[in-house]
Design an enzyme around this catalytic site. Structure first.
Site, PDB file in Angstrom:
ATOM      1  N   LEU A   1       9.227  11.452 -13.021  1.00  0.00           N
ATOM      2  CA  LEU A   1       9.138  11.253 -14.471  1.00  0.00           C
ATOM      3  C   LEU A   1       9.534   9.836 -14.879  1.00  0.00           C
ATOM      4  O   LEU A   1      10.058   9.625 -15.972  1.00  0.00           O
ATOM      5  CB  LEU A   1      10.062  12.253 -15.180  1.00  0.00           C
ATOM      6  CG  LEU A   1       9.918  13.745 -14.822  1.00  0.00           C
ATOM      7  CD1 LEU A   1      11.044  14.564 -15.467  1.00  0.00           C
ATOM      8  CD2 LEU A   1       8.563  14.277 -15.271  1.00  0.00           C
TER       9      LEU A   1
ATOM     10  N   GLY B   1       0.888  -1.162   0.000  1.00  0.00           N
ATOM     11  CA  GLY B   1       0.000   0.000   0.000  1.00  0.00           C
ATOM     12  C   GLY B   1       0.921   1.206   0.000  1.00  0.00           C
ATOM     13  O   GLY B   1       2.022   1.148   0.558  1.00  0.00           O
TER      14      GLY B   1
ATOM     15  N   ASP C   1       6.828   5.357  -4.299  1.00  0.00           N
ATOM     16  CA  ASP C   1       6.761   5.315  -2.834  1.00  0.00           C
ATOM     17  C   ASP C   1       8.152   5.466  -2.224  1.00  0.00           C
ATOM     18  O   ASP C   1       8.338   6.167  -1.225  1.00  0.00           O
ATOM     19  CB  ASP C   1       6.123   3.997  -2.365  1.00  0.00           C
ATOM     20  CG  ASP C   1       4.697   3.867  -2.854  1.00  0.00           C
ATOM     21  OD1 ASP C   1       4.049   4.906  -3.064  1.00  0.00           O
ATOM     22  OD2 ASP C   1       4.234   2.721  -3.032  1.00  0.00           O
TER      23      ASP C   1
HETATM   24  P1  ATP Z   1       4.893   3.693  -8.926  1.00  0.00           P
HETATM   25  O1  ATP Z   1       3.412   4.000  -9.020  1.00  0.00           O
HETATM   26  O2  ATP Z   1       5.300   2.534  -9.810  1.00  0.00           O
HETATM   27  O3  ATP Z   1       5.368   3.565  -7.545  1.00  0.00           O
HETATM   28  P2  ATP Z   1       5.184   6.377  -9.878  1.00  0.00           P
HETATM   29  O4  ATP Z   1       4.379   6.371 -11.148  1.00  0.00           O
HETATM   30  O5  ATP Z   1       4.570   6.996  -8.686  1.00  0.00           O
HETATM   31  O6  ATP Z   1       5.685   4.922  -9.535  1.00  0.00           O
HETATM   32  P3  ATP Z   1       7.520   7.145 -11.358  1.00  0.00           P
HETATM   33  O7  ATP Z   1       7.564   8.526 -11.859  1.00  0.00           O
HETATM   34  O8  ATP Z   1       7.242   6.049 -12.331  1.00  0.00           O
HETATM   35  O9  ATP Z   1       6.547   7.111 -10.095  1.00  0.00           O
HETATM   36  O10 ATP Z   1       8.905   6.767 -10.679  1.00  0.00           O
HETATM   37  C1  ATP Z   1       9.363   7.335  -9.464  1.00  0.00           C
HETATM   38  C2  ATP Z   1      10.859   7.464  -9.504  1.00  0.00           C
HETATM   39  O11 ATP Z   1      11.437   6.161  -9.643  1.00  0.00           O
HETATM   40  C3  ATP Z   1      11.404   8.263 -10.664  1.00  0.00           C
HETATM   41  O12 ATP Z   1      11.441   9.652 -10.340  1.00  0.00           O
HETATM   42  C4  ATP Z   1      12.787   7.653 -10.856  1.00  0.00           C
HETATM   43  O13 ATP Z   1      13.716   8.271  -9.997  1.00  0.00           O
HETATM   44  C5  ATP Z   1      12.594   6.213 -10.431  1.00  0.00           C
HETATM   45  N1  ATP Z   1      12.406   5.335 -11.611  1.00  0.00           N
HETATM   46  C6  ATP Z   1      11.223   4.915 -12.132  1.00  0.00           C
HETATM   47  N2  ATP Z   1      11.421   4.172 -13.232  1.00  0.00           N
HETATM   48  C7  ATP Z   1      12.768   4.098 -13.408  1.00  0.00           C
HETATM   49  C8  ATP Z   1      13.629   3.477 -14.367  1.00  0.00           C
HETATM   50  N3  ATP Z   1      13.131   2.768 -15.394  1.00  0.00           N
HETATM   51  N4  ATP Z   1      14.968   3.633 -14.218  1.00  0.00           N
HETATM   52  C9  ATP Z   1      15.489   4.343 -13.194  1.00  0.00           C
HETATM   53  N5  ATP Z   1      14.734   4.969 -12.262  1.00  0.00           N
HETATM   54  C10 ATP Z   1      13.395   4.847 -12.359  1.00  0.00           C
HETATM   55  O1  RIB Z   2       2.636   2.195  -5.178  1.00  0.00           O
HETATM   56  C1  RIB Z   2       2.600   0.795  -5.154  1.00  0.00           C
HETATM   57  C2  RIB Z   2       1.531   0.338  -4.220  1.00  0.00           C
HETATM   58  O2  RIB Z   2       0.274   0.771  -4.720  1.00  0.00           O
HETATM   59  C3  RIB Z   2       1.441  -1.147  -4.066  1.00  0.00           C
HETATM   60  O3  RIB Z   2       2.155  -1.619  -2.936  1.00  0.00           O
HETATM   61  C4  RIB Z   2      -0.035  -1.420  -3.966  1.00  0.00           C
HETATM   62  O4  RIB Z   2      -0.389  -1.949  -2.730  1.00  0.00           O
HETATM   63  C5  RIB Z   2      -0.729  -0.092  -4.273  1.00  0.00           C
HETATM   64  O5  RIB Z   2      -1.361   0.450  -3.181  1.00  0.00           O
END
Ligand code: ATP
Ligand code: RIB
Length: 279
Positions: A199, A39, A226
């Site tokens: 990003l 979560g 997270d």
């Molecule tokens: P999630 O929902 O999967 O937790 P998010 O969509 O909230 O992620 P993203 O912007 O995808 O967040 O990623 C968060 C951070 O993770 C980015 O700012 C980057 O530093 C790191 N990151 C994500 N993907 C990659 C990648 N392919 N290679 C290196 N760093 C990454």
């Molecule tokens: O950001 C990833 C998390 O989103 C997962 O651990 C899942 O539980 C959802 O809440």
């Protein structure tokens, strides 16, 4: 030591790996299955703890999972504040990961906190440096917590995931909003003034400057945001400026995508610092 208060959900996350995501009408065969507690809230609490802060977490769980949730916070040295919702199911998430490490997440929010539940956490918020929130709890709960934080000049960081409308009046009470690109587009620039945007593989955007992601072997990006938010909160709590904080958050989240699932992929501070020295 920096102190972070986190409010959010904690429940079972079930991961399945698939070759690709569904086309309409397609049934897929999963190559693996794995379950852990997760979560956004609890993941961010773990990330902040592993980066060296004292962390308190407020969450709700049904009778089906409350004991596991309590054990989890104890095992991870997080001060857990748990509200038992007797007749409700605990939150649950289903996460598909494809061969490129990308994911599709579905969350059932389950047993939810209500405004009154925030009372038991009031002293924790007031004695913290940063209150870290996401959108997996009802908006009214976040609003109540933000009000308490504002009374004591505690900085609030909101990861607006999943995306929902953010009122300008509420945004004005928040020190930093940390959306990903889709969440930023949904909320809109007119509302978001104090904002760091993640990003994905490009890194993050802070004050008009891109902090590039680290180069890594991408296995599973779940929980990268997270890890970013948990580490960012600790850096801000320690008094680092935004850019310095983002360099650490980008490194930690970059390390997290090189490992499967979420909890085991969140790095400790030493690993982040080691990686920063090597580059
Ligand atoms: P999630 O929902 O999967 O937790 P998010 O969509 O909230 O992620 P993203 O912007 O995808 O967040 O990623 C968060 C951070 O993770 C980015 O700012 C980057 O530093 C790191 N990151 C994500 N993907 C990659 C990648 N392919 N290679 C290196 N760093 C990454
Ligand atoms: O950001 C990833 C998390 O989103 C997962 O651990 C899942 O539980 C959802 O809440």
């Amino acid at each position: 030591m920096a102190k972070i208060a986190v409010i959010g959900i904690c429940g079972n996350s079930t991961f399945m790996t698939v070759d690709h995501f569904h086309q309409n009408g397609e049934t897929l065969k999963a190559d693996s299955i794995f379950t852990e507690l997760g979560g956004k809230g609890i993941n961010q609490a773990v990330a902040a703890k592993r980066f060296g802060a004292e962390v308190s977490f407020l969450g709700a769980a049904g009778a089906d999972c409350i004991n596991s949730c309590k054990e989890f916070t104890t095992k991870n040295a997080i001060n857990g504040f748990w509200v038992k919702k007797e007749n409700e199911n605990t939150a649950s998430a289903f996460i598909l990961t494809d061969k490129n490490g990308e994911n599709r997440v579905t969350v059932y929010r389950g047993a939810e906190l209500c405004i009154d539940d925030v009372e038991i956490f009031e002293d924790e918020i007031k004695s913290s440096d940063v209150l870290l929130l996401q959108n997996e709890v009802p908006e009214a709960v976040n609003e109540k917590a933000i009000e308490i934080a504002n009374e004591s000049n505690v900085k609030v960081i909101l990861n607006p995931a999943p995306a929902r409308t953010l009122k300008k009046e509420l945004c004005d009470k928040i020190y930093l909003v940390v959306p990903n690109e889709q969440e930023k587009e949904f909320i809109g620039d007119a509302v978001l003034e104090n904002c760091i945007t993640t990003l994905g593989s490009k890194g993050c955007l802070v004050n008009g400057e891109i902090i590039p992601a680290i180069k890594t072997n991408v296995v599973d990006t779940t929980g990268a945001g997270d890890t970013f938010c948990g580490v960012l909160a600790v850096c801000i709590a320690e008094g680092m400026d935004l850019k310095t904080s983002c360099v650490r958050a980008v490194t930690a989240s970059g390390l997290s995508v090189s490992k499967k699932h979420v909890i085991d992929s969140i790095p400790k501070r030493e690993e982040v610092e080691r990686r920063m020295k090597n580059e």
